[in-house]
Design a protein around this motif. Sequence first.
Motif, PDB file in Angstrom:
ATOM      1  N   ARG A  41      44.488  39.567   0.036  1.00 39.85           N
ATOM      2  CA  ARG A  41      44.496  40.766  -0.820  1.00 39.85           C
ATOM      3  C   ARG A  41      43.088  41.098  -1.282  1.00 39.85           C
ATOM      4  O   ARG A  41      42.690  42.269  -1.294  1.00 39.85           O
ATOM      5  CB  ARG A  41      45.407  40.535  -2.018  1.00 39.85           C
ATOM      6  N   LYS A  42      42.320  40.097  -1.656  1.00 36.54           N
ATOM      7  CA  LYS A  42      40.953  40.339  -2.113  1.00 36.54           C
ATOM      8  C   LYS A  42      40.088  40.932  -1.000  1.00 36.54           C
ATOM      9  O   LYS A  42      39.250  41.820  -1.248  1.00 36.54           O
ATOM     10  CB  LYS A  42      40.322  39.044  -2.620  1.00 36.54           C
ATOM     11  N   ILE A  43      40.288  40.466   0.240  1.00 36.76           N
ATOM     12  CA  ILE A  43      39.529  41.009   1.373  1.00 36.76           C
ATOM     13  C   ILE A  43      39.769  42.516   1.493  1.00 36.76           C
ATOM     14  O   ILE A  43      38.823  43.309   1.651  1.00 36.76           O
ATOM     15  CB  ILE A  43      39.938  40.310   2.682  1.00 36.76           C
ATOM     16  N   ILE A  44      41.022  42.910   1.388  1.00 42.93           N
ATOM     17  CA  ILE A  44      41.366  44.327   1.509  1.00 42.93           C
ATOM     18  C   ILE A  44      40.831  45.120   0.320  1.00 42.93           C
ATOM     19  O   ILE A  44      40.273  46.225   0.487  1.00 42.93           O
ATOM     20  CB  ILE A  44      42.896  44.488   1.629  1.00 42.93           C
ATOM     21  N   MET A  45      40.988  44.589  -0.891  1.00 46.28           N
ATOM     22  CA  MET A  45      40.487  45.285  -2.083  1.00 46.28           C
ATOM     23  C   MET A  45      38.969  45.412  -2.048  1.00 46.28           C
ATOM     24  O   MET A  45      38.407  46.453  -2.421  1.00 46.28           O
ATOM     25  CB  MET A  45      40.938  44.543  -3.344  1.00 46.28           C
ATOM     26  N   ASP A  46      38.289  44.369  -1.576  1.00 47.26           N
ATOM     27  CA  ASP A  46      36.831  44.416  -1.464  1.00 47.26           C
ATOM     28  C   ASP A  46      36.390  45.478  -0.464  1.00 47.26           C
ATOM     29  O   ASP A  46      35.388  46.181  -0.679  1.00 47.26           O
ATOM     30  CB  ASP A  46      36.291  43.054  -1.028  1.00 47.26           C
ATOM     31  N   THR A  47      37.126  45.598   0.639  1.00 50.83           N
ATOM     32  CA  THR A  47      36.784  46.607   1.646  1.00 50.83           C
ATOM     33  C   THR A  47      36.905  48.007   1.065  1.00 50.83           C
ATOM     34  O   THR A  47      36.020  48.855   1.259  1.00 50.83           O
ATOM     35  CB  THR A  47      37.717  46.457   2.863  1.00 50.83           C
TER      36      THR A  47
ATOM     37  N   ARG B 262      34.091  48.604  -1.447  1.00 50.72           N
ATOM     38  CA  ARG B 262      32.777  48.737  -0.809  1.00 50.72           C
ATOM     39  C   ARG B 262      32.610  50.105  -0.145  1.00 50.72           C
ATOM     40  O   ARG B 262      31.538  50.715  -0.249  1.00 50.72           O
ATOM     41  CB  ARG B 262      32.596  47.615   0.224  1.00 50.72           C
ATOM     42  N   ILE B 263      33.646  50.607   0.536  1.00 52.12           N
ATOM     43  CA  ILE B 263      33.505  51.922   1.166  1.00 52.12           C
ATOM     44  C   ILE B 263      33.366  53.004   0.108  1.00 52.12           C
ATOM     45  O   ILE B 263      32.677  54.010   0.301  1.00 52.12           O
ATOM     46  CB  ILE B 263      34.683  52.216   2.127  1.00 52.12           C
ATOM     47  N   GLU B 264      33.976  52.785  -1.067  1.00 50.97           N
ATOM     48  CA  GLU B 264      33.797  53.724  -2.172  1.00 50.97           C
ATOM     49  C   GLU B 264      32.352  53.702  -2.657  1.00 50.97           C
ATOM     50  O   GLU B 264      31.756  54.746  -2.940  1.00 50.97           O
ATOM     51  CB  GLU B 264      34.728  53.338  -3.328  1.00 50.97           C
TER      52      GLU B 264
ATOM     53  N   LEU C 140      36.094  59.016  -6.924  1.00 56.26           N
ATOM     54  CA  LEU C 140      37.270  58.377  -7.480  1.00 56.26           C
ATOM     55  C   LEU C 140      36.865  57.293  -8.464  1.00 56.26           C
ATOM     56  O   LEU C 140      35.701  56.895  -8.549  1.00 56.26           O
ATOM     57  CB  LEU C 140      38.129  57.795  -6.366  1.00 56.26           C
ATOM     58  N   ILE C 141      37.836  56.801  -9.209  1.00 57.73           N
ATOM     59  CA  ILE C 141      37.496  55.902 -10.311  1.00 57.73           C
ATOM     60  C   ILE C 141      37.967  54.484 -10.067  1.00 57.73           C
ATOM     61  O   ILE C 141      38.385  53.794 -10.981  1.00 57.73           O
ATOM     62  CB  ILE C 141      38.090  56.412 -11.643  1.00 57.73           C
ATOM     63  N   PHE C 142      37.900  54.018  -8.812  1.00 62.75           N
ATOM     64  CA  PHE C 142      38.152  52.613  -8.588  1.00 62.75           C
ATOM     65  C   PHE C 142      37.107  51.830  -9.368  1.00 62.75           C
ATOM     66  O   PHE C 142      35.924  51.863  -9.062  1.00 62.75           O
ATOM     67  CB  PHE C 142      38.023  52.262  -7.095  1.00 62.75           C
ATOM     68  N   ALA C 143      37.518  51.161 -10.407  1.00 60.93           N
ATOM     69  CA  ALA C 143      36.573  50.429 -11.237  1.00 60.93           C
ATOM     70  C   ALA C 143      36.091  49.204 -10.486  1.00 60.93           C
ATOM     71  O   ALA C 143      36.832  48.585  -9.735  1.00 60.93           O
ATOM     72  CB  ALA C 143      37.236  50.017 -12.547  1.00 60.93           C
ATOM     73  N   PRO C 144      34.817  48.820 -10.668  1.00 58.78           N
ATOM     74  CA  PRO C 144      34.332  47.600 -10.026  1.00 58.78           C
ATOM     75  C   PRO C 144      35.191  46.415 -10.448  1.00 58.78           C
ATOM     76  O   PRO C 144      35.527  46.269 -11.618  1.00 58.78           O
ATOM     77  CB  PRO C 144      32.897  47.478 -10.552  1.00 58.78           C
TER      78      PRO C 144
ATOM     79  N   GLY D 199      23.937  43.977  -1.231  1.00 57.59           N
ATOM     80  CA  GLY D 199      24.990  44.962  -1.463  1.00 57.59           C
ATOM     81  C   GLY D 199      25.736  45.357  -0.221  1.00 57.59           C
ATOM     82  O   GLY D 199      25.837  46.540   0.113  1.00 57.59           O
ATOM     83  N   THR D 200      26.271  44.408   0.526  1.00 59.35           N
ATOM     84  CA  THR D 200      27.075  44.698   1.704  1.00 59.35           C
ATOM     85  C   THR D 200      28.434  44.039   1.527  1.00 59.35           C
ATOM     86  O   THR D 200      28.665  43.305   0.568  1.00 59.35           O
ATOM     87  CB  THR D 200      26.403  44.177   2.980  1.00 59.35           C
ATOM     88  N   LEU D 201      29.327  44.292   2.481  1.00 59.07           N
ATOM     89  CA  LEU D 201      30.653  43.693   2.379  1.00 59.07           C
ATOM     90  C   LEU D 201      30.584  42.186   2.574  1.00 59.07           C
ATOM     91  O   LEU D 201      31.062  41.422   1.747  1.00 59.07           O
ATOM     92  CB  LEU D 201      31.580  44.333   3.419  1.00 59.07           C
ATOM     93  N   VAL D 202      29.967  41.769   3.694  1.00 60.76           N
ATOM     94  CA  VAL D 202      29.785  40.330   3.931  1.00 60.76           C
ATOM     95  C   VAL D 202      28.653  39.827   3.051  1.00 60.76           C
ATOM     96  O   VAL D 202      27.560  40.379   3.046  1.00 60.76           O
ATOM     97  CB  VAL D 202      29.475  40.056   5.415  1.00 60.76           C
ATOM     98  N   ARG D 203      28.940  38.823   2.290  1.00 59.81           N
ATOM     99  CA  ARG D 203      28.055  38.180   1.329  1.00 59.81           C
ATOM    100  C   ARG D 203      27.867  38.994   0.054  1.00 59.81           C
ATOM    101  O   ARG D 203      27.639  38.415  -0.991  1.00 59.81           O
ATOM    102  CB  ARG D 203      26.681  37.854   1.943  1.00 59.81           C
ATOM    103  N   GLY D 204      27.942  40.309   0.130  1.00 58.25           N
ATOM    104  CA  GLY D 204      27.853  41.093  -1.096  1.00 58.25           C
ATOM    105  C   GLY D 204      29.152  41.045  -1.885  1.00 58.25           C
ATOM    106  O   GLY D 204      29.158  41.031  -3.110  1.00 58.25           O
ATOM    107  N   LYS D 205      30.268  41.031  -1.164  1.00 56.70           N
ATOM    108  CA  LYS D 205      31.583  40.969  -1.813  1.00 56.70           C
ATOM    109  C   LYS D 205      32.440  39.826  -1.269  1.00 56.70           C
ATOM    110  O   LYS D 205      33.184  39.203  -2.014  1.00 56.70           O
ATOM    111  CB  LYS D 205      32.337  42.300  -1.640  1.00 56.70           C
ATOM    112  N   VAL D 206      32.344  39.598   0.026  1.00 54.79           N
ATOM    113  CA  VAL D 206      33.149  38.558   0.668  1.00 54.79           C
ATOM    114  C   VAL D 206      32.227  37.437   1.121  1.00 54.79           C
ATOM    115  O   VAL D 206      31.229  37.681   1.816  1.00 54.79           O
ATOM    116  CB  VAL D 206      33.917  39.122   1.877  1.00 54.79           C
TER     117      VAL D 206
END
Length: 452
Positions: A329-335, A338-340, A347-351, A366-373
């Motif tokens: 679930r976190k992988i999908i939410m992070d994706t 990140r695209i936002e 939109l107001i997807f809060a960090p 600030g990328t998906l890999v290592r920045g969020k995942v």
Amino acid sequence: MIQQVLFFLVAAAGIGLFAWQVRKIRANILKGKDRAMGGPVSERINKTLLVALGQQKMFKRLTPALLHLVVYVGFLVINIEVIEIMIDGIFGTHRVLSFLGPVYDALMAVNEILGALVIIAVIAFWWRRNRQQPVRRLTGVEMRAWPRLDANVILYVEIALMAALFTMNTADLKLHQLEGVDLPGTFPISSLLVGLFPDSVAALHVLERVGWWIHIVGILAFLNYLPSSKHFHIIMAFPNVYYSRLTPQGQFSNVDSITHEVKAMMDPSYQVPAPPVDAQGQPLVQRFGAKDADDLSWLNLLNAYSCTECGRCTSVCPANLTGKLLSPRKIIMDTRDRIEEQYESPLIFAPNQYQDAERMQVDEEGTLVRGKVTPEELWACTTCNACVEACPVNINPLDSIIEMRRYLVLEESAAPNSLNVMFSNIENNGAPWAFSPSDRFNWADDLYVAEK
């Protein structure tokens, strides 16, 4: 006439803003790489009817499935009355669909019963989330701050919409009773509430209008809140299921450029296609795998916007159940987050404020890999497809995980040491084991000697 003009302006603004938000989301999804979608249309339609409309996968857990079904059916049926309200608002009519006669009576009765059941189901959902011992799948490092608030906001809005609906119907019913006129329709719930309302015609008229306006404006506001919420899945589930993969779940996709090179090695006569070029005719730099959200395919991004954050994927993940960092679930939410961020969506997807210093060692990049995942999350995956099987709207977290792993292996050579040893053995020995090809059948010789 003033009410009609005001309603037209409010409706136009609400629908226009929603269309603008949907257009932005569509643009974000199309930032992903192209992916051809094969398979028969009939099979895709059948899957959409079963999984998205019929909620086939929801019924693996009976209690939440039944509660969800009540809210879902209520949402669909009560929206028929919304059509009537829209027509009345634009043309200044009152209960314009009453010409349907007995059908209208049945429709209003079903609406009221479903409205009452929706309130009961929503209260059960709220209690389950906030007062009952927390369900494991509703918790997790990613389920803090905004995700928790979002879930409750929707529950409060649904109760408010149903309360406004009953206020409108009850006030209208008593107003007609005082005037000695029959109100078209049958109202089994509102008829029980009539005694709670005043006997003043003026007050009842005000209450009816207040309920009418709150209900329709609330629905328009709810419509525009959806793109900022996990509840956008009530719309996105249909295209997401329609475009879900039809190939076997364990089948991995190949990287085209690598496939061409292998074919050329196996067949010298094979002509490797020319690499893609940009508008100026310059070769495009191709990335192996996915470092950032826009390196994923548009289908992966569609998955991200369709996520219900229900946690069914994480609750069946063997890596997560054994205490590892991976949460599909976190992988999908992070994706999605990140695209936002990448394309400055309005939109107001809060960090997500879930970066736990002890558990989530993400870098500042600030990328998906290592920045969020983190790589640790990605390598914890066993590729068992349990998360894919569990998702009620056919999201495929594994597809995104594999693409991010590909980037780590092919671009950074950042695979775990055990995998690097295996890669080296395959390259040198043609097998994952550290034995020379000439020794490959020694076991057979030893077995022959032992038998003699």
